[in-house]
Design a protein around this motif. Sequence first.
Motif, PDB file in Angstrom:
ATOM      1  N   ILE A  32      -6.690   6.461   1.286  1.00  0.00           N
ATOM      2  CA  ILE A  32      -6.391   5.594   2.083  1.00  0.00           C
ATOM      3  C   ILE A  32      -4.788   5.044   1.847  1.00  0.00           C
ATOM      4  O   ILE A  32      -4.488   4.583   0.732  1.00  0.00           O
ATOM      5  N   LEU A  33      -4.102   4.574   3.168  1.00  0.00           N
ATOM      6  CA  LEU A  33      -2.885   4.795   3.221  1.00  0.00           C
ATOM      7  C   LEU A  33      -2.759   2.773   4.324  1.00  0.00           C
ATOM      8  O   LEU A  33      -3.103   3.519   5.255  1.00  0.00           O
ATOM      9  N   VAL A  34      -2.709   2.170   3.078  1.00  0.00           N
ATOM     10  CA  VAL A  34      -2.413   0.655   4.117  1.00  0.00           C
ATOM     11  C   VAL A  34      -0.615   0.507   4.568  1.00  0.00           C
ATOM     12  O   VAL A  34       0.462   1.225   3.849  1.00  0.00           O
ATOM     13  N   VAL A  35      -0.368   0.210   6.289  1.00  0.00           N
ATOM     14  CA  VAL A  35       0.264   0.005   5.964  1.00  0.00           C
ATOM     15  C   VAL A  35       0.707  -0.953   6.118  1.00  0.00           C
ATOM     16  O   VAL A  35      -0.135  -1.667   8.007  1.00  0.00           O
ATOM     17  N   GLY A  44      -0.363  -7.043   1.979  1.00  0.00           N
ATOM     18  CA  GLY A  44       0.014  -6.220   0.907  1.00  0.00           C
ATOM     19  C   GLY A  44      -0.805  -6.290  -0.263  1.00  0.00           C
ATOM     20  O   GLY A  44      -0.465  -5.891  -1.352  1.00  0.00           O
ATOM     21  N   ALA A  45      -0.102  -7.842  -1.315  1.00  0.00           N
ATOM     22  CA  ALA A  45      -0.647  -8.265  -2.181  1.00  0.00           C
ATOM     23  C   ALA A  45      -1.811  -8.064  -2.622  1.00  0.00           C
ATOM     24  O   ALA A  45      -2.221  -7.392  -4.350  1.00  0.00           O
ATOM     25  N   ILE A  46      -2.981  -8.249  -1.929  1.00  0.00           N
ATOM     26  CA  ILE A  46      -4.190  -7.911  -2.470  1.00  0.00           C
ATOM     27  C   ILE A  46      -5.107  -6.152  -2.100  1.00  0.00           C
ATOM     28  O   ILE A  46      -5.358  -5.713  -3.313  1.00  0.00           O
ATOM     29  N   VAL A  47      -3.738  -5.738  -1.659  1.00  0.00           N
ATOM     30  CA  VAL A  47      -3.422  -4.104  -1.223  1.00  0.00           C
ATOM     31  C   VAL A  47      -2.933  -3.805  -2.463  1.00  0.00           C
ATOM     32  O   VAL A  47      -3.776  -3.151  -3.782  1.00  0.00           O
ATOM     33  N   ARG A  48      -1.943  -4.537  -3.284  1.00  0.00           N
ATOM     34  CA  ARG A  48      -1.504  -3.654  -4.791  1.00  0.00           C
ATOM     35  C   ARG A  48      -2.407  -4.787  -5.700  1.00  0.00           C
ATOM     36  O   ARG A  48      -2.501  -3.385  -6.308  1.00  0.00           O
ATOM     37  N   LEU A  57      -5.931   4.920  -3.323  1.00  0.00           N
ATOM     38  CA  LEU A  57      -5.516   3.769  -2.535  1.00  0.00           C
ATOM     39  C   LEU A  57      -3.806   3.650  -2.923  1.00  0.00           C
ATOM     40  O   LEU A  57      -3.091   3.826  -3.579  1.00  0.00           O
ATOM     41  N   HIS A  58      -3.019   3.735  -1.611  1.00  0.00           N
ATOM     42  CA  HIS A  58      -2.091   4.025  -1.068  1.00  0.00           C
ATOM     43  C   HIS A  58      -1.489   3.005  -0.351  1.00  0.00           C
ATOM     44  O   HIS A  58      -2.004   1.935   0.720  1.00  0.00           O
ATOM     45  N   LEU A  59      -0.637   2.433  -0.594  1.00  0.00           N
ATOM     46  CA  LEU A  59       0.572   1.115   0.245  1.00  0.00           C
ATOM     47  C   LEU A  59       2.164   2.082   0.598  1.00  0.00           C
ATOM     48  O   LEU A  59       2.571   2.405  -0.203  1.00  0.00           O
ATOM     49  N   LEU A  60       1.652   1.554   2.114  1.00  0.00           N
ATOM     50  CA  LEU A  60       3.522   1.320   2.582  1.00  0.00           C
ATOM     51  C   LEU A  60       4.026   0.006   3.439  1.00  0.00           C
ATOM     52  O   LEU A  60       2.993  -0.187   3.961  1.00  0.00           O
ATOM     53  N   SER A  61       4.984  -0.777   2.535  1.00  0.00           N
ATOM     54  CA  SER A  61       5.042  -1.864   2.790  1.00  0.00           C
ATOM     55  C   SER A  61       6.197  -1.775   3.724  1.00  0.00           C
ATOM     56  O   SER A  61       7.581  -1.236   3.835  1.00  0.00           O
ATOM     57  N   ARG A  62       6.802  -2.679   4.705  1.00  0.00           N
ATOM     58  CA  ARG A  62       7.642  -2.763   5.675  1.00  0.00           C
ATOM     59  C   ARG A  62       7.863  -4.308   5.794  1.00  0.00           C
ATOM     60  O   ARG A  62       7.255  -5.424   5.560  1.00  0.00           O
TER      61      ARG A  62
END
Length: 231
Positions: A32-35, A44-48, A57-62
């Motif tokens: 999973i990638l959360v953008v 974003g902090a929850i995903v991290r 689990l991956h995170l792409l922060s914009r």
Amino acid sequence: MKKLVVIPTYNEKENIQNIIPAIFAQNLGVEILVVDDNSPDGTGAIVREMQKNLPQLHLLSRPGKQGLGKAYIAGFRWGMDHGFDVITEMDADFSHRPEDLGPLLQKLDHADFAVGSRYIAGGRTVNWGILRKIISRGGGIYARLILGFPLNDWTGGFNTWKKEVLHAIDLSSVESNGYSFQIELKYKAMKKGFKGAESPIVFEDRRVGQSKMSLKIVLEAFYRVWLMRFK
């Protein structure tokens, strides 16, 4: 094949911590990638925090809110850059049910891309008002008539793509960013000769949070369909 689910988020803290384990519980071998567009509510902090126990689990922060279409394109590019063969679009709010993901992916055994369809046998919507039903169903019929391809659900956002399709579409050429983004992707794919399939889904209105649908997004879809047809 390496499979990635891309989930764009903006203020989805109530949903994101539940949808991620629900997807992994399907045991489909997906990552999973959360953008996240710098959600003020701390999505974003929850995903991290969740990443500490979930290596898939991956995170792409914009840096800020840039629209749904741009978020998905960023996710597609990240997925292709990281070697994924199949990339799926999915909402964070449970309107796209995790249990419908497996049958959707199975359609790729005989197709290049697959559409989660509310408007074929076995598909339906739940907890929708009459106006939203008219806009959604009418928008699909409108797109089908103008664009000329026999697809039943043009506007839905629960779709999965083989990487070859996304490469061929040329993501830099996609101009839509709102409701019409999904229409444009499907149209470009079919114009390139790729085979699509539809898989029935049950689309339920979001559990918590506010819908991001607006009149501006609907109007964009209305005129962009004509731009796609005659460009």
